[in-house]
Motif scaffolding. Sequence first.
Motif, PDB file in Angstrom:
ATOM      1  N   HIS A  96      27.383 -30.217 -73.237  1.00 18.78           N
ATOM      2  CA  HIS A  96      26.757 -30.811 -74.412  1.00 18.78           C
ATOM      3  C   HIS A  96      26.432 -32.288 -74.253  1.00 18.78           C
ATOM      4  CE1 HIS A  96      26.095 -31.705 -78.720  1.00 18.78           C
ATOM      5  NE2 HIS A  96      25.761 -30.430 -78.787  1.00 18.78           N
ATOM      6  N   PHE A  97      27.342 -33.084 -73.670  1.00 20.57           N
ATOM      7  CA  PHE A  97      27.062 -34.518 -73.577  1.00 20.57           C
ATOM      8  C   PHE A  97      25.827 -34.775 -72.706  1.00 20.57           C
ATOM      9  CE2 PHE A  97      29.472 -34.411 -69.552  1.00 20.57           C
ATOM     10  CZ  PHE A  97      28.714 -35.261 -68.763  1.00 20.57           C
ATOM     11  N   MET A  98      25.569 -33.892 -71.747  1.00 23.53           N
ATOM     12  CA  MET A  98      24.391 -34.054 -70.885  1.00 23.53           C
ATOM     13  C   MET A  98      23.103 -33.853 -71.680  1.00 23.53           C
ATOM     14  SD  MET A  98      25.690 -31.995 -67.507  1.00 23.53           S
ATOM     15  CE  MET A  98      27.177 -32.509 -66.635  1.00 23.53           C
ATOM     16  N   ALA A  99      23.096 -32.827 -72.518  1.00 21.90           N
ATOM     17  CA  ALA A  99      21.928 -32.588 -73.362  1.00 21.90           C
ATOM     18  C   ALA A  99      21.742 -33.740 -74.347  1.00 21.90           C
ATOM     19  CB  ALA A  99      22.079 -31.261 -74.107  1.00 21.90           C
ATOM     20  N   GLU A 100      22.850 -34.311 -74.837  1.00 18.77           N
ATOM     21  CA  GLU A 100      22.759 -35.491 -75.712  1.00 18.77           C
ATOM     22  C   GLU A 100      22.108 -36.662 -74.979  1.00 18.77           C
ATOM     23  OE1 GLU A 100      26.340 -35.471 -79.003  1.00 18.77           O
ATOM     24  OE2 GLU A 100      26.669 -36.508 -77.113  1.00 18.77           O
ATOM     25  N   THR A 101      22.500 -36.867 -73.721  1.00 14.56           N
ATOM     26  CA  THR A 101      21.922 -37.974 -72.959  1.00 14.56           C
ATOM     27  C   THR A 101      20.425 -37.783 -72.776  1.00 14.56           C
ATOM     28  OG1 THR A 101      24.031 -38.213 -71.798  1.00 14.56           O
ATOM     29  CG2 THR A 101      22.132 -39.359 -70.858  1.00 14.56           C
ATOM     30  N   ALA A 102      20.013 -36.534 -72.543  1.00 19.78           N
ATOM     31  CA  ALA A 102      18.581 -36.250 -72.438  1.00 19.78           C
ATOM     32  C   ALA A 102      17.873 -36.579 -73.745  1.00 19.78           C
ATOM     33  CB  ALA A 102      18.361 -34.781 -72.069  1.00 19.78           C
ATOM     34  N   PRO A 114      21.467 -23.873 -73.975  1.00 18.84           N
ATOM     35  CA  PRO A 114      21.590 -22.428 -74.206  1.00 18.84           C
ATOM     36  C   PRO A 114      22.847 -21.992 -74.942  1.00 18.84           C
ATOM     37  CG  PRO A 114      20.694 -22.820 -72.029  1.00 18.84           C
ATOM     38  CD  PRO A 114      21.108 -24.160 -72.577  1.00 18.84           C
ATOM     39  N   ASP A 115      23.890 -22.797 -74.941  1.00 20.65           N
ATOM     40  CA  ASP A 115      25.082 -22.497 -75.736  1.00 20.65           C
ATOM     41  C   ASP A 115      25.708 -23.819 -76.161  1.00 20.65           C
ATOM     42  OD1 ASP A 115      27.620 -21.761 -76.758  1.00 20.65           O
ATOM     43  OD2 ASP A 115      27.605 -19.925 -75.565  1.00 20.65           O
ATOM     44  N   GLU A 116      25.628 -24.116 -77.450  1.00 24.22           N
ATOM     45  CA  GLU A 116      26.094 -25.404 -77.953  1.00 24.22           C
ATOM     46  C   GLU A 116      27.605 -25.577 -77.834  1.00 24.22           C
ATOM     47  OE1 GLU A 116      25.026 -25.690 -82.028  1.00 24.22           O
ATOM     48  OE2 GLU A 116      26.277 -24.001 -82.674  1.00 24.22           O
ATOM     49  N   LEU A 321      15.505 -19.359 -74.967  1.00 17.66           N
ATOM     50  CA  LEU A 321      14.045 -19.397 -74.885  1.00 17.66           C
ATOM     51  C   LEU A 321      13.391 -18.432 -75.872  1.00 17.66           C
ATOM     52  CD1 LEU A 321      13.725 -19.637 -71.016  1.00 17.66           C
ATOM     53  CD2 LEU A 321      12.884 -21.332 -72.654  1.00 17.66           C
ATOM     54  N   THR A 322      14.081 -17.368 -76.217  1.00 17.89           N
ATOM     55  CA  THR A 322      13.528 -16.386 -77.159  1.00 17.89           C
ATOM     56  C   THR A 322      13.640 -16.866 -78.602  1.00 17.89           C
ATOM     57  OG1 THR A 322      14.113 -14.571 -75.658  1.00 17.89           O
ATOM     58  CG2 THR A 322      13.666 -13.989 -77.949  1.00 17.89           C
ATOM     59  N   GLU A 323      14.810 -17.427 -78.945  1.00 20.57           N
ATOM     60  CA  GLU A 323      15.091 -17.781 -80.332  1.00 20.57           C
ATOM     61  C   GLU A 323      14.981 -19.277 -80.619  1.00 20.57           C
ATOM     62  OE1 GLU A 323      18.838 -16.174 -81.498  1.00 20.57           O
ATOM     63  OE2 GLU A 323      18.397 -14.165 -80.758  1.00 20.57           O
ATOM     64  N   GLY A 324      14.839 -20.095 -79.578  1.00 24.31           N
ATOM     65  CA  GLY A 324      14.780 -21.544 -79.782  1.00 24.31           C
ATOM     66  C   GLY A 324      16.109 -22.142 -80.187  1.00 24.31           C
ATOM     67  N   LYS A 325      17.206 -21.632 -79.645  1.00 23.17           N
ATOM     68  CA  LYS A 325      18.551 -22.120 -79.954  1.00 23.17           C
ATOM     69  C   LYS A 325      19.241 -22.488 -78.651  1.00 23.17           C
ATOM     70  CE  LYS A 325      19.169 -19.111 -83.988  1.00 23.17           C
ATOM     71  NZ  LYS A 325      19.963 -18.005 -84.564  1.00 23.17           N
ATOM     72  N   ASP A 326      20.157 -23.456 -78.675  1.00 21.70           N
ATOM     73  CA  ASP A 326      20.670 -24.266 -79.768  1.00 21.70           C
ATOM     74  C   ASP A 326      20.116 -25.682 -79.605  1.00 21.70           C
ATOM     75  OD1 ASP A 326      22.445 -22.321 -80.967  1.00 21.70           O
ATOM     76  OD2 ASP A 326      23.738 -22.567 -79.242  1.00 21.70           O
ATOM     77  N   GLU A 327      19.590 -26.262 -80.685  1.00 22.06           N
ATOM     78  CA  GLU A 327      19.018 -27.596 -80.602  1.00 22.06           C
ATOM     79  C   GLU A 327      20.110 -28.662 -80.634  1.00 22.06           C
ATOM     80  OE1 GLU A 327      15.491 -30.403 -82.513  1.00 22.06           O
ATOM     81  OE2 GLU A 327      15.981 -28.485 -83.472  1.00 22.06           O
TER      82      GLU A 327
END
Length: 355
Positions: A96-102, A114-116, A321-327
């Motif tokens: 998660h912290f990596m996606a936050e940095t992005a 893909p999984d929050e 990619l199908t459902e657009g989760k998790d943001e």
Amino acid sequence: MTTVETTVPEITRSVTDLGMPDPRVEIPAAYGGVEADAQWAAEIKRLAKARNAVILAHNYQLPPIQDIADYVGDSLALSRIAAEVEADEIIFCGVHFMAETAKILAPEKRVLIPDERAGCSLADSITAADLREWKADYPDAMVVSYVNTTAEVKALTDICCTSSNAVDVVASIDPDTEVLFLPDQFLGAHVKRELGRDNIHIWAGECHVHAGINGDELTEQSDSHPDADLFIHPECGCATSAIYLAGEGVVPEEKVKILSTGGMIEAARETDAKQVLVATEVGMLHQLRKAAPDVDFQPVNPRAACPYMKMITPAALLRCLTEGKDEVLVSPETAERARLSVQRMISIGNPGSGE
């Protein structure tokens, strides 16, 4: 690609068939039978194109996730790519912290993981409240935070660092100024040892996977593979032991290399060794073997697999990619303050190669 349709809300699927430990990840039943085959790969590519999405995968991800990604690397390098690529969405296969940095570096883009629930024991070892209390004890100190931290912690940080530039970052600070280094105690010990400064205070955090790669294992592996080079991540509990073995002449000093994940890839391409012992999360072996297929890369600890990293399964990526989760969302105020700490790091002239 096989999918199993069922009315049961959720099932638990093992990823041991992918050669990794089972993190007991729950995924929606509609994606329960997913295999990382050619049909799955084609569907992932189709969906990503339709969403105008770029897939980023960290070096510790499952091999099929690394192989399907548009870019593979360490967290900071991937976050910088996220800021540069022409895409509406960033699919960050990591923790998660990596996606936050992005998101911090690419605030205008939609960032998905893909999984929050894919967290990080190291990032979770210090909270923003913890840091506020620590700063109150040392009001004149500079705060240096490893990039493996949450957005809230980065927002309270003076300057970030990576494992490859941590020494340079701290060295750029006036030697008379106290430094609060967080959260990794092993990386902090490495910095303190390299600089010989007594005014560096180190938070007692650790990555449970890297901390579990200990000196006894390294010594045993070194004894049984006397001609092997050693690639040691500075987060590892065995990093100090590696320095000791070199200092005592048990292992030739030139064979011991303390490296970030990005540094390991570079060293793999340049090594003349026939065998390398690798002390980091075992997912790294996939990229090392691709970088230098003629070298025998072996883990110091073959059980050093991060269950959080392995939560990003082929099924989870398909769902994303199908459902657009998790943001992944970061408030503009937090993102702005956190971005400054990253930019200060880059401005010293060595942006680092990530964790």
